[in-house]
Design an enzyme around this catalytic site. Structure first.
Site, mmCIF file in Angstrom:
data_model
loop_
_atom_site.group_PDB
_atom_site.id
_atom_site.type_symbol
_atom_site.label_atom_id
_atom_site.label_comp_id
_atom_site.label_asym_id
_atom_site.label_seq_id
_atom_site.Cartn_x
_atom_site.Cartn_y
_atom_site.Cartn_z
ATOM 1 N N CYS A 1 0.870 -1.229 -0.006
ATOM 2 C CA CYS A 1 -0.079 0.012 -0.189
ATOM 3 C C CYS A 1 0.844 1.250 -0.005
ATOM 4 C CB CYS A 1 -0.876 0.073 1.201
ATOM 5 S SG CYS A 1 -1.579 -1.602 1.715
ATOM 6 N N ARG B 1 0.992 1.531 -6.140
ATOM 7 C CA ARG B 1 1.405 0.441 -5.050
ATOM 8 C C ARG B 1 -0.080 -0.136 -4.360
ATOM 9 N NH1 ARG B 1 6.369 1.075 -2.730
ATOM 10 N NH2 ARG B 1 5.427 0.200 -0.759
ATOM 11 N N TRP C 1 -4.179 -1.982 -0.642
ATOM 12 C CA TRP C 1 -4.301 -3.030 -1.159
ATOM 13 C C TRP C 1 -4.380 -4.050 -0.384
ATOM 14 C CZ3 TRP C 1 -6.593 -3.533 -5.591
ATOM 15 C CH2 TRP C 1 -6.480 -4.788 -6.207
ATOM 16 N N ASN D 1 1.652 0.100 6.313
ATOM 17 C CA ASN D 1 1.907 -1.133 5.335
ATOM 18 C C ASN D 1 2.516 -1.964 5.910
ATOM 19 O OD1 ASN D 1 1.136 0.892 3.443
ATOM 20 N ND2 ASN D 1 3.089 1.579 2.546
ATOM 21 N N GLY D 2 2.497 -3.201 5.308
ATOM 22 C CA GLY D 2 3.050 -4.491 5.726
ATOM 23 C C GLY D 2 2.000 -5.409 6.096
ATOM 24 N N GLU E 1 8.748 -13.500 -20.712
ATOM 25 C CA GLU E 1 8.271 -12.222 -20.248
ATOM 26 C C GLU E 1 7.328 -11.788 -21.091
ATOM 27 O OE1 GLU E 1 8.918 -10.052 -17.941
ATOM 28 O OE2 GLU E 1 8.644 -8.252 -19.040
ATOM 29 N N LYS F 1 3.705 -10.597 -19.537
ATOM 30 C CA LYS F 1 3.008 -9.256 -19.605
ATOM 31 C C LYS F 1 1.743 -9.405 -20.280
ATOM 32 C CE LYS F 1 5.223 -7.263 -18.458
ATOM 33 N NZ LYS F 1 6.432 -7.311 -17.481
ATOM 34 N N GLU G 1 -0.965 -10.560 -17.194
ATOM 35 C CA GLU G 1 -1.183 -9.769 -16.166
ATOM 36 C C GLU G 1 -2.108 -8.389 -16.513
ATOM 37 O OE1 GLU G 1 2.401 -7.646 -14.034
ATOM 38 O OE2 GLU G 1 3.243 -7.991 -15.868
ATOM 39 N N HIS H 1 6.680 -32.297 -25.884
ATOM 40 C CA HIS H 1 6.964 -33.073 -24.575
ATOM 41 C C HIS H 1 5.361 -32.878 -23.791
ATOM 42 C CE1 HIS H 1 10.756 -34.639 -25.282
ATOM 43 N NE2 HIS H 1 11.121 -33.261 -25.635
ATOM 44 N N LYS I 1 2.333 -2.676 -7.746
ATOM 45 C CA LYS I 1 3.736 -2.572 -8.143
ATOM 46 C C LYS I 1 4.757 -3.028 -7.321
ATOM 47 C CE LYS I 1 6.448 -0.739 -11.016
ATOM 48 N NZ LYS I 1 6.655 -1.557 -12.402
HETATM 49 O O1 M6R Z 1 10.333 -4.744 -8.101
HETATM 50 P P1 M6R Z 1 10.719 -6.239 -8.568
HETATM 51 O O2 M6R Z 1 11.456 -5.902 -10.053
HETATM 52 O O3 M6R Z 1 11.639 -6.778 -7.539
HETATM 53 O O4 M6R Z 1 9.298 -6.950 -8.695
HETATM 54 C C1 M6R Z 1 9.480 -8.146 -9.322
HETATM 55 C C2 M6R Z 1 8.105 -8.435 -9.708
HETATM 56 O O5 M6R Z 1 6.883 -8.427 -8.716
HETATM 57 C C3 M6R Z 1 7.769 -7.780 -10.951
HETATM 58 O O6 M6R Z 1 8.576 -7.820 -11.979
HETATM 59 C C4 M6R Z 1 6.218 -8.100 -11.291
HETATM 60 O O7 M6R Z 1 6.389 -9.675 -11.857
HETATM 61 C C5 M6R Z 1 5.595 -7.215 -12.567
HETATM 62 N N1 M6R Z 1 4.529 -6.941 -12.310
HETATM 63 C C6 M6R Z 1 5.899 -7.619 -14.121
HETATM 64 O O8 M6R Z 1 5.606 -6.893 -14.999
#
Ligand code: M6R
Length: 637
Positions: free
Chosen positions: A29, A54, A102, A126-127, A510, A514, A517, A533, A632
């Site tokens: 958060c 966040r 969040w 937060n946490g 990757e 993308k 998500e 396989h 994020k």
């Molecule tokens: O801040 P970080 O690079 O350590 O974050 C790692 C992942 O949480 C981050 O890359 C996440 O997978 C992204 N949403 C991908 O787009």
């Protein structure tokens, strides 16, 4: 005991988007706090807007004024809803705290939104407080009535309890944190002492923003760039008391400490979309500049400057015999690409592991092994835990490749190689990934040079390729319109398969991350050689298969894999080098890409994949920058 105040205002704004949360969402958060002579509600809301990436299921703020009135507004939904509520009934007061949430404990709701209040005290946090159930039971036995399902409410009641015997809010918070297990970044406000705030950090970042005759707090400096550019980063275990004119910081043993103030080099408009529709789009388009910044001063006209990797890097790199990379998500994928480079270019063995696995596994540390964490935020809980564990286990040194200066990973690593991508706001990582790849490639060269496994000619080739990359990516962005049209084919699709070979396999990983998500399409990536396989069973006319096919030594292999898919009626989208000899056929669309250098081709091919995911998400109508269930920075486990 339920807190009441004649001045308490409460607003419920029901957002038409209800976010279904099942169980715990381990995400984070945003916090903003201010002590000023002027009214702070607007500053707090502005800060929350900048932190919304966040967390964004609910938001709230509370302010106090010199008449000791505490006013609180909380809303379900985004900060926009909170802003509307505050515009309808403005809050007057010079001290305040605010939060965008969040969900971790308790579903998104007005009752669960922060700030939480007990007696005279309001808290944002937060946490995760891991022992909150035990504390909740204890506090109930003392007569406290809970109005939310959150772990944070226990903090508010604990502060209220401790203040009955403590001489100050600072002392009360010092007593409270001793009872907490888990992670927190928190700020506490006292209605009876309206001109100060007390903040505590353990496992969740907090910064103090220094103003003139006013001071601020936030979980990220980004929140405060419109009011100050001077920051103090709290360290683990710190507790800070701020007033308009003073900042006092105490370490975990209660000793008063001095923490250095830093001037931020972030642009104030870093958190603005500008002419772009989404942050993700803006960040995709910023990549040429981000790559140039990442290389600046580190790549000269024909070599990589080893010293620029960091103080003492040369000595470490000379000795390195093994590299262990640990990261999560996109950062893990960049590590996976670099494994191919470390072994083939620098001749050093390299393992890459997901941080959440690494930290709970009994591993063997190889001799002269360098631990490298990769992270955009520098605060990812699993990656940080992996670093802390690795430091106990005798790695030769710990390096981080990171985008956020002053972050926990940067502060706790022996070497920090910054990616200089600039602020990345979109939850889906884009420019962070490509700048990580550029940083990793420079590091590969540095290792090869330090170990004398890389010839000068090879180094010059790589440097040339790196230098050409920003302009090539600029040109790749021109595929945008073409890809937008292609994306229409995916409007009705529920699944997608991405294929690649060699270092293009992690590029496929990757690309699939993308897509899933931001568009919520189920996507998987496979090393193309694995098709037979198992995944071949999935292929039919409803399964789009996206293939990354550069013109490299594995081209013939990937062509065979493409034929396997065609023979089973799969719908192919092949991103291929213009020299690779593909032509369109039924069930196969070719996206012809210019020839680029082999070594940087994985970075180059990333860009059309990002654009594809972006345009598909637009068609699907999802929330591109703030996809459901994600945030994020994943700063708790
Ligand atoms: O801040 P970080 O690079 O350590 O974050 C790692 C992942 O949480 C981050 O890359 C996440 O997978 C992204 N949403 C991908 O787009």
């Amino acid at each position: 005991m339920v807190w009441t105040s004649s001045a308490l205002k409460s607003a419920v704004i029901l957002n038409n988007v209800f976010l279904a949360i099942s169980g715990e969402q381990k995400v984070m958060c945003g916090i903003v706090g201010a002590v000023a002579q002027r009214d702070v509600a607007e500053i707090l809301i502005n800060g929350l807007h900048r932190l919304e990436y966040r967390g964004y299921d609910s938001a709230g703020l509370a302010v106090v004024n010199l008449q000791h009135e505490l006013q609180r507004v909380r809303c379900l939904g985004k900060v926009k809803a909170l802003n509307e509520a505050v515009e309808k009934s403005p809050l007057i007061g010079g001290t305040g705290i605010a939060h965008t949430r969040w969900a971790t404990h308790g579903a998104p709701s007005e009752d669960n939104a922060h700030p939480h209040v007990s007696g005279n005290f309001a808290v944002v946090h937060n946490g995760i407080i891991e022992n909150y159930e035990e504390l909740r039971a204890l506090l109930k036995s003392r007569g406290y009535v809970f109005t939310s399902q959150t772990d944070t409410e226990v903090i508010a009641h604990l502060v209220e309890w401790e203040m009955r015997s403590a001489g100050s809010l600072l002392e009360a918070v010092q007593n409270v944190v001793k009872q907490l297990t888990g992670a927190y970044g928190m700020v506490v406000m006292d209605r009876m002492h309206p001109e100060h705030l007390v903040a505590a950090r353990s496992g969740s970042p907090l910064v103090i923003g220094l103003g003139i005759g006013e001071n601020f707090l936030a979980s990220d400096q980004l929140a405060l760039l419109s009011v100050t550019r001077r920051f103090i980063f709290l360290e683990e275990g710190d507790i800070a008391e701020i007033t308009r004119r003073s900042v006092d910081i105490y370490d975990r043993d209660g000793h008063k400490v001095e923490r250095e103030a830093h001037d931020s080099n972030l642009e104030n408009d870093a958190a603005e979309k500008g002419k772009h529709r989404h942050f993700m789009q803006k960040e995709i388009y910023e990549q040429p500049t981000a790559l140039i910044n990442t290389m600046e001063g580190r790549v000269t006209h024909n070599n990589v400057v080893v010293e620029a990797i960091g103080n003492g890097a040369k000595d470490i790199l000379e000795k390195v015999e093994h590299i262990q990379i640990v990261a999560c998500g996109t950062s893990y994928n960049s590590g996976m690409v670099s494994r191919y480079w470390f072994e083939s270019v620098a001749g050093v063995s390299c393992d890459v592991e997901i941080a959440s696995e690494f930290r709970y596994r009994k591993f063997v540390v190889r001799p002269n092994s360098l631990l490298i964490t990769i992270s955009q935020s520098g605060e990812t809980a699993d990656t940080l835990a992996a670093l802390r564990l690795a430091k106990e286990k005798g790695y030769m040194a710990a390096m981080t490749i990171c985008n956020v200066a002053g972050s926990s990973l940067v502060r706790e690593s022996d070497l920090a190689f910054m990616t200089r991508a600039g602020v990345e706001i979109g939850v889906a990582s884009t420019k962070a990934f490509t700048t990580q790849l550029v940083a990793l490639l420079m590091l590969v060269v540095a290792v090869g040079k330090a170990k004398q496994t890389l010839s000068t000619e090879k180094e010059q080739d790589i440097v040339k390729a790196l230098q050409a990359l920003p302009a090539e990516i600029e040109k790749a962005l021109a595929f945008d319109k073409h890809i937008e049209t292609l994306a229409e084919d995916f409007a009705e699709k529920n699944h997608a398969l991405f294929l690649g070979r060699g270092e293009f396999y992690p590029i496929a990983m990757e690309a699939s991350l993308k897509l899933k998500e931001i568009s919520y399409i189920h996507a998987e990536a496979y090393a193309a050689g694995e098709l037979k396989h198992g995944p071949l069973a999935l292929i039919d006319a409803d399964m789009p298969v996206i293939v990354v096919a550069p013109n490299n030594e594995l081209l013939e292999k990937i062509k065979s894999n493409i034929e396997e898919v065609r023979a089973r009626g799969g719908q192919l989208y092949v991103f291929a080098d213009k020299e690779a000899g593909f032509s369109e056929a039924e069930g196969m669309k070719i996206i012809t890409m210019p020839t680029v250098n082999d070594i940087t081709a994985p970075i180059y091919y990333t860009v059309p994949m990002q654009l594809l995911a972006y345009h598909i998400a637009l068609i699907k109508g999802t929330d591109v920058d703030q996809p459901r269930n994600l945030a994020k920075a994943v700063t708790v486990e």
